[in-house]
Motif scaffolding. Structure first.
Motif, PDB file in Angstrom:
ATOM      1  N   SER A 149     -15.380 -20.350  -1.834  1.00 24.76           N
ATOM      2  CA  SER A 149     -16.608 -19.572  -1.940  1.00 24.76           C
ATOM      3  C   SER A 149     -16.506 -18.478  -2.996  1.00 24.76           C
ATOM      4  N   ALA A 150     -15.377 -18.419  -3.705  1.00 26.45           N
ATOM      5  CA  ALA A 150     -15.149 -17.368  -4.714  1.00 26.45           C
ATOM      6  C   ALA A 150     -15.377 -15.997  -4.105  1.00 26.45           C
ATOM      7  N   ALA A 151     -14.889 -15.824  -2.862  1.00 26.26           N
ATOM      8  CA  ALA A 151     -15.177 -14.605  -2.106  1.00 26.26           C
ATOM      9  C   ALA A 151     -14.025 -13.615  -2.077  1.00 26.26           C
ATOM     10  N   GLY A 152     -12.889 -13.936  -2.665  1.00 26.09           N
ATOM     11  CA  GLY A 152     -11.770 -13.014  -2.621  1.00 26.09           C
ATOM     12  C   GLY A 152     -10.472 -13.698  -2.981  1.00 26.09           C
ATOM     13  N   ALA A 153      -9.387 -13.236  -2.341  1.00 25.42           N
ATOM     14  CA  ALA A 153      -8.058 -13.761  -2.651  1.00 25.42           C
ATOM     15  C   ALA A 153      -7.283 -13.989  -1.366  1.00 25.42           C
ATOM     16  N   VAL A 154      -6.342 -14.946  -1.420  1.00 23.99           N
ATOM     17  CA  VAL A 154      -5.579 -15.357  -0.239  1.00 23.99           C
ATOM     18  C   VAL A 154      -4.087 -15.232  -0.523  1.00 23.99           C
ATOM     19  N   PHE A 155      -3.345 -14.689   0.458  1.00 28.39           N
ATOM     20  CA  PHE A 155      -1.899 -14.517   0.317  1.00 28.39           C
ATOM     21  C   PHE A 155      -1.214 -14.912   1.618  1.00 28.39           C
ATOM     22  N   ASP A 156       0.079 -15.265   1.500  1.00 26.80           N
ATOM     23  CA  ASP A 156       0.874 -15.476   2.699  1.00 26.80           C
ATOM     24  C   ASP A 156       1.559 -14.162   3.079  1.00 26.80           C
ATOM     25  N   TYR A 157       2.425 -14.221   4.087  1.00 25.90           N
ATOM     26  CA  TYR A 157       3.063 -13.011   4.599  1.00 25.90           C
ATOM     27  C   TYR A 157       4.258 -12.555   3.753  1.00 25.90           C
ATOM     28  N   LEU A 190       0.827  -1.210   0.000  1.00 28.16           N
ATOM     29  CA  LEU A 190       0.000   0.000   0.000  1.00 28.16           C
ATOM     30  C   LEU A 190       0.858   1.255   0.000  1.00 28.16           C
ATOM     31  N   SER A 191       1.974   1.202   0.720  1.00 27.29           N
ATOM     32  CA  SER A 191       2.902   2.333   0.746  1.00 27.29           C
ATOM     33  C   SER A 191       3.449   2.609  -0.650  1.00 27.29           C
ATOM     34  N   GLU A 192       3.807   1.549  -1.350  1.00 27.97           N
ATOM     35  CA  GLU A 192       4.313   1.708  -2.723  1.00 27.97           C
ATOM     36  C   GLU A 192       3.226   2.263  -3.644  1.00 27.97           C
ATOM     37  N   LEU A 193       2.017   1.749  -3.502  1.00 26.04           N
ATOM     38  CA  LEU A 193       0.934   2.158  -4.385  1.00 26.04           C
ATOM     39  C   LEU A 193       0.544   3.618  -4.202  1.00 26.04           C
ATOM     40  N   LEU A 245      -3.207  -7.384  -7.388  1.00 24.16           N
ATOM     41  CA  LEU A 245      -4.605  -7.582  -7.019  1.00 24.16           C
ATOM     42  C   LEU A 245      -5.221  -6.287  -6.496  1.00 24.16           C
ATOM     43  N   ILE A 246      -4.529  -5.623  -5.573  1.00 25.89           N
ATOM     44  CA  ILE A 246      -5.078  -4.392  -4.997  1.00 25.89           C
ATOM     45  C   ILE A 246      -5.275  -3.329  -6.073  1.00 25.89           C
ATOM     46  N   LEU A 247      -4.319  -3.223  -6.977  1.00 24.71           N
ATOM     47  CA  LEU A 247      -4.448  -2.257  -8.067  1.00 24.71           C
ATOM     48  C   LEU A 247      -5.645  -2.615  -8.958  1.00 24.71           C
ATOM     49  N   ASN A 248      -5.816  -3.917  -9.222  1.00 24.35           N
ATOM     50  CA  ASN A 248      -6.946  -4.370 -10.033  1.00 24.35           C
ATOM     51  C   ASN A 248      -8.274  -4.063  -9.345  1.00 24.35           C
ATOM     52  N   TRP A 249      -8.339  -4.347  -8.036  1.00 26.33           N
ATOM     53  CA  TRP A 249      -9.565  -4.064  -7.287  1.00 26.33           C
ATOM     54  C   TRP A 249      -9.842  -2.566  -7.246  1.00 26.33           C
ATOM     55  N   PHE A 309     -13.067  -0.607  -8.515  1.00 28.37           N
ATOM     56  CA  PHE A 309     -13.752   0.343  -7.638  1.00 28.37           C
ATOM     57  C   PHE A 309     -14.016   1.660  -8.362  1.00 28.37           C
ATOM     58  N   GLN A 310     -13.031   2.152  -9.114  1.00 27.20           N
ATOM     59  CA  GLN A 310     -13.192   3.410  -9.844  1.00 27.20           C
ATOM     60  C   GLN A 310     -14.342   3.331 -10.850  1.00 27.20           C
ATOM     61  N   LYS A 311     -14.552   2.135 -11.401  1.00 33.26           N
ATOM     62  CA  LYS A 311     -15.620   1.944 -12.402  1.00 33.26           C
ATOM     63  C   LYS A 311     -16.960   1.588 -11.746  1.00 33.26           C
ATOM     64  N   GLY A 312     -16.961   1.463 -10.420  1.00 31.40           N
ATOM     65  CA  GLY A 312     -18.180   1.050  -9.735  1.00 31.40           C
ATOM     66  C   GLY A 312     -18.500  -0.412  -9.957  1.00 31.40           C
ATOM     67  N   ALA A 313     -17.455  -1.198 -10.229  1.00 30.00           N
ATOM     68  CA  ALA A 313     -17.662  -2.602 -10.592  1.00 30.00           C
ATOM     69  C   ALA A 313     -17.000  -3.574  -9.621  1.00 30.00           C
ATOM     70  N   LEU A 314     -16.594  -3.106  -8.461  1.00 26.49           N
ATOM     71  CA  LEU A 314     -15.955  -3.998  -7.496  1.00 26.49           C
ATOM     72  C   LEU A 314     -17.037  -4.739  -6.717  1.00 26.49           C
ATOM     73  N   LYS A 315     -17.300  -5.961  -7.104  1.00 20.22           N
ATOM     74  CA  LYS A 315     -18.337  -6.748  -6.445  1.00 20.22           C
ATOM     75  C   LYS A 315     -18.060  -8.233  -6.652  1.00 20.22           C
ATOM     76  N   LEU A 316     -18.782  -9.047  -5.925  1.00 16.77           N
ATOM     77  CA  LEU A 316     -18.636 -10.498  -6.022  1.00 16.77           C
ATOM     78  C   LEU A 316     -19.799 -11.085  -6.790  1.00 16.77           C
ATOM     79  N   GLU A 317     -19.527 -12.206  -7.442  1.00 13.85           N
ATOM     80  CA  GLU A 317     -20.626 -13.012  -7.935  1.00 13.85           C
ATOM     81  C   GLU A 317     -21.217 -13.759  -6.742  1.00 13.85           C
ATOM     82  N   GLU A 318     -22.407 -14.263  -6.900  1.00 16.15           N
ATOM     83  CA  GLU A 318     -23.094 -14.917  -5.782  1.00 16.15           C
ATOM     84  C   GLU A 318     -22.211 -15.995  -5.166  1.00 16.15           C
TER      85      GLU A 318
END
Length: 426
Positions: free
Chosen positions: A370-378, A265-268, A387-391, A395-404
């Protein structure tokens, strides 16, 4: 209706996810032909309170009370802030004061298995007479605190009851045990008590497959998994936050510090002015000073939003309005089976989950399944950054959401039905 006795320490007005599990089981048990009798401490010392949960206490249940001697209440006169922090599970790994070290040593070596041990003997005496008079023969204990299981053990030794031990968290392998400054003798006592409980109960219920595997190596008694879950609600969803909020709901304890996320996040924010102007790191609940210090060390202090502890209904609103929900667990082999209760409400909130934890983390596997997000290690940085940049771009397009998502099996009512099938009836 069949009757069961449920022995628990945590109950409203106590706050936190540990309360939710049996509060909801008790709510739905009558729907499946079971009348619950709940045994509680009369004068508990809860580190976190949520008065709004009192209105959710089911009126259909019977409640029994017995006084408890609370050593944390006495210790708070010596060091109120440090005592509250330790009783909440926040144990600093660095910069511990002499008072903190002393309190931890006492907690680990004098209060075995935990600080509520004084409730065991009077509870066994009181409940033995009650069970004989009432004719109830099925008893459930739920821990932590794991001293509650010793009440079940005592009743099992004296009466022909069928006893179920419900472990919301592991015992000797729980993450904070290594910080309690246990002597070799104290560690053996914990292990001995754990084995005695596991081999005396008629059935053991756990919240994860990892804990089930761990316990099956210690006992031949049946071990079944009933996860935590979410309560279905007809409340309308609030509007999404206009900022790119990454929110953590609940206690963020020492050791759960994803520095790779702060680094990314600091880099971004140094590379993306638009993201810098929209990023919010939102913490709903208790946060360790170590973690706040770490975040500030990456130049993210102006992006931190802290609400402190909120009641459950308010916390749910934040879950549902956040752009991204953060789920973090300590990076240790013994935490692979920890499935935080908040995960299920995260799933019900239908917001992308960013999970950071140990390798082969069971909660992370559930997020992916559950196709609910993404998982990372430390250690992940480059993929995490992408991923964060993609999300953020979504978000900027109003399209950050999950499928059911596939979350129906985790509803509290479905889980209660499973519990009833697992209880050892006559």
């Amino acid at each position: 209706m069949q009757k069961i006795l449920i022995i628990t320490y945590y109950w409203p007005p106590a706050g936190g996810p540990g309360v939710q599990r049996w509060l909801k089981f008790v709510k739905y048990l009558p729907d499946f032909g079971v009348e619950p009798v709940v045994y509680l401490p009369e004068n508990p010392n809860y580190a976190i309170k949520d008065e709004t949960l009192v209105s959710e206490i089911p009126e259909s249940a019977t409640y029994l009370y017995q006084k408890i001697r609370e050593p944390y209440r006495w210790a708070s006169f010596l060091a109120p802030k440090k005592t509250k922090r330790i009783s909440s599970g926040i144990i600093r790994s660095t910069d511990q004061t002499l008072t903190e070290k002393l309190l931890l040593w006492i907690r680990g070596n004098f209060w075995i298995p935990d600080a509520r041990k004084s409730w065991v003997k009077p509870s066994i005496s009181f409940l033995r007479d009650y069970l004989i008079k009432s004719g109830i023969t099925t008893v459930v204990t739920t821990g932590p605190p794991h001293s509650v299981h010793l009440i079940g053990l005592g009743l099992k030794n004296q009466l022909p009851v069928r006893w179920v031990a419900d472990f919301r968290d592991p015992w000797s392998s729980i993450g904070y045990h290594g910080k309690l400054k246990l002597t070799a003798t104290s560690r053996r006592k914990h292990l001995d008590l754990e084995k005695k409980v596991l081999n005396s109960a008629d059935k053991i219920i756990v919240t994860s497959q990892t804990t089930r595997t761990e316990f099956e190596a210690l006992t031949t008694k049946p071990v079944c998994v009933i996860t935590n879950g979410f309560d279905e609600s007809g409340e309308p969803f609030p509007p999404l936050d206009p900022y790119f909020t990454i929110s953590h709901i609940g206690s963020m304890l020492t050791g759960r510090n994803p520095e790779n996320l702060w680094q990314v996040l600091s880099e971004l924010i140094s590379e993306q002015e638009v993201l810098r102007n929209n990023l919010r790191l939102q913490f709903i609940g208790v946060v360790s000073d170590d973690i706040i210090k770490s975040i500030k060390g990456y130049g993210l202090q102006s992006h931190i939003v802290r609400t402190g502890y909120l009641n459950h209904s308010e916390a749910v609103k934040y879950q549902r309005s956040s752009q991204v929900l953060l789920l973090v667990e300590m990076d240790a082999p013994e935490t692979r089976g920890i499935i935080p209760g908040k995960l299920f409400e995260y799933l019900a909130a239908m917001r992308p989950v960013l999970a950071i934890g140990p390798a082969e983390w069971e909660a992370g596997e559930m997020v992916e399944a559950s196709a609910a997000g993404a998982v990372f290690d430390y250690k992940s940085t480059s993929e995490l950054k992408k991923l964060i940049l993609n999300w953020f771009q979504q978000f900027q397009k109003g399209a950050l959401k999950l499928e059911e998502g596939r979350v129906v099996p985790f509803s509290r009512k479905s889980l209660t039905q499973k519990l009833v099938r697992e209880l050892p009836w006559e």
